[in-house]
Design an enzyme around this catalytic site. Sequence first.
Site, PDB file in Angstrom:
ATOM      1  N   TRP A 186      -1.076   1.378  -2.037  1.00  8.23           N
ATOM      2  CA  TRP A 186      -1.680   0.439  -1.086  1.00  8.23           C
ATOM      3  C   TRP A 186      -2.058  -0.825  -1.854  1.00  8.23           C
ATOM      4  CZ3 TRP A 186      -6.754  -1.556  -1.169  1.00  8.23           C
ATOM      5  CH2 TRP A 186      -6.963  -2.546  -0.187  1.00  8.23           C
ATOM      6  N   GLU A 227       1.383   2.733   2.069  1.00 10.09           N
ATOM      7  CA  GLU A 227       0.372   2.633   3.142  1.00 10.09           C
ATOM      8  C   GLU A 227       0.357   1.235   3.753  1.00 10.09           C
ATOM      9  OE1 GLU A 227      -3.547   3.627   1.740  1.00 10.09           O
ATOM     10  OE2 GLU A 227      -4.474   3.395   3.716  1.00 10.09           O
ATOM     11  N   LYS A 229      -1.304  -1.744   6.448  1.00  7.63           N
ATOM     12  CA  LYS A 229      -2.635  -2.163   6.889  1.00  7.63           C
ATOM     13  C   LYS A 229      -2.519  -3.402   7.765  1.00  7.63           C
ATOM     14  CE  LYS A 229      -7.334  -2.853   5.189  1.00  7.63           C
ATOM     15  NZ  LYS A 229      -8.251  -2.700   4.072  1.00  7.63           N
ATOM     16  N   ASP A 260      -3.135   5.209   7.832  1.00  9.22           N
ATOM     17  CA  ASP A 260      -4.590   5.276   7.714  1.00  9.22           C
ATOM     18  C   ASP A 260      -5.172   5.031   9.109  1.00  9.22           C
ATOM     19  OD1 ASP A 260      -7.336   4.222   7.457  1.00  9.22           O
ATOM     20  OD2 ASP A 260      -6.991   4.337   5.304  1.00  9.22           O
ATOM     21  N   HIS A 263      -6.297   1.464  10.134  1.00  6.07           N
ATOM     22  CA  HIS A 263      -5.445   0.316   9.792  1.00  6.07           C
ATOM     23  C   HIS A 263      -4.603  -0.221  10.931  1.00  6.07           C
ATOM     24  CE1 HIS A 263      -5.541   0.926   5.154  1.00  6.07           C
ATOM     25  NE2 HIS A 263      -6.734   0.966   5.706  1.00  6.07           N
ATOM     26  N   HIS A 287      -4.271   9.094   5.930  1.00  3.64           N
ATOM     27  CA  HIS A 287      -5.604   8.793   5.445  1.00  3.64           C
ATOM     28  C   HIS A 287      -6.509   8.937   6.656  1.00  3.64           C
ATOM     29  CE1 HIS A 287      -5.065   6.483   1.418  1.00  3.64           C
ATOM     30  NE2 HIS A 287      -4.681   7.739   1.369  1.00  3.64           N
ATOM     31  N   ASP A 295     -12.123  -1.588  10.064  1.00  2.00           N
ATOM     32  CA  ASP A 295     -11.717  -0.527   9.144  1.00  2.00           C
ATOM     33  C   ASP A 295     -12.890  -0.195   8.226  1.00  2.00           C
ATOM     34  OD1 ASP A 295     -10.158   1.213   7.629  1.00  2.00           O
ATOM     35  OD2 ASP A 295      -9.516  -0.392   6.275  1.00  2.00           O
ATOM     36  N   ASP A 297     -14.368   2.602   7.341  1.00  3.45           N
ATOM     37  CA  ASP A 297     -14.358   3.809   6.515  1.00  3.45           C
ATOM     38  C   ASP A 297     -15.647   4.621   6.639  1.00  3.45           C
ATOM     39  OD1 ASP A 297     -11.724   3.866   5.092  1.00  3.45           O
ATOM     40  OD2 ASP A 297     -12.360   1.876   4.471  1.00  3.45           O
ATOM     41  N   ASP A 327      -9.949   9.419   3.668  1.00  2.00           N
ATOM     42  CA  ASP A 327     -10.194   8.103   3.062  1.00  2.00           C
ATOM     43  C   ASP A 327     -11.378   7.437   3.745  1.00  2.00           C
ATOM     44  OD1 ASP A 327     -10.153   5.688   1.796  1.00  2.00           O
ATOM     45  OD2 ASP A 327      -8.313   4.954   2.737  1.00  2.00           O
TER      46      ASP A 327
END
Length: 422
Positions: A186, A227, A229, A260, A263, A287, A295, A297, A327
Amino acid sequence: MKESRIREGYELAKEAYGELGVDVDAAVRKADSIPISMHSWQGDDLIGFDGVGELTGGIAATGNYPGRARTADELRADLDKAMSLIPGTKRVNLHSCHAETAVRKVDRDAYAVEHFRSWLDWAGARGIGLDFNPTFFSHPRMDGDFSLASRDAGTRAFWIEHGKRCREIGAEFGKALKSPCIVNFWMPDGYKDTPADTAAPRTRMAESLDRIFERKFDPAHLRDALESKLFGLGLESYTVASHEFSLGYAVTRKILYTLDAGHFHPTETISAKLSALLPFVGELLLHVSRGVRWDSDHVVSWDDELQNIMNEIVLNGYERQVRIGLDYFDASINRLACWVIGTRNARKALLAAALTPVAAMRKAEDSGDYTTRLALIEEAKSLPFGPVWDHYCLESSVPVGSDWLDEIRRYEREVLSARGRA
Ligand code: RNT
Ligand code: ZN
């Protein structure tokens, strides 16, 4: 709760599921066997040990709860404690910034497996597999937020070497641990504001990645993943490795594509993408994350999207093609609790998926009886999942219910409090 009561509850639950044709013992075995890769970076706020210190690349761990792991030994001890409270098959996903380079100071273009020797020994002693990530951020050789797509050839060359080293390390992990290491690429590369040229950075990115992936490794040791995004903090207008770029690259180069959960556009879900992508990409890496408005997390919650992701994997039999990684990084609450809550939730969702009376639902669907299909989907939601989960935890020798929190509190008093604030 008393052990005998947990066992009684399990027997009753088996009857209820059995009436809808679900074999509960088989479902538990299946959910237990699917690996979940725990991300190391929940424990250190992604600061790493290779001396850079500040997190860049448009990602952020907010909060300063006391007890951040400041050394690799602390991070391993924290992971050990967290893993002891989580049932099922686990792996650990490392970032290259978790290298231990203290003895011989080297930069990221020269990392080798020796800088991860303690991690490898640790994983080997526990019989767990390792996954790996190059770290294309938080480093003076970044060109702003550009790495592999930088206009500067020297910058690109440095990061290409980093990518190569990380694949070599991953292959060593996979070989030593006899389990393929998934190396996930990533890169934050992108612009805060509207670019004048959207094409050239993508050409440079593809060229750099092609250089990195030139060397072929045994897929029994190493699998590469890319990955995508949508945007990052300070990178709102343009991301080089967008969804379309990364998917196209993964399909044509026959590597894994990484989805992810944070994303994509806000109403887009990754659960809806698995069955659409798998006919074209051989394998996916997930993820699993939870974005709140962006995003962000957040710790993975047992919400509809988590359940939908695990349903797609288990009900479609994708457990060999979809690698599950977590993640997220929350520094505002106890970091070990973040691992335990998020990973137990992912395992709960796997178990709930395996307990779905899917044969009856599909029979109704195939005969065009959508009334029965909906009725079964809704009734299944109130089947006695809790007793099955408790019994599974008991049998896995991990705490039942919220008892794990006592253990975390004790660890906080005895270990974390001595470390102080981040
Ligand atoms: C960033 C990506 C990436 C990182 C990790 C730490 O938005 O999700 O996967 O979170 O590499
Ligand atoms: Zn991610």
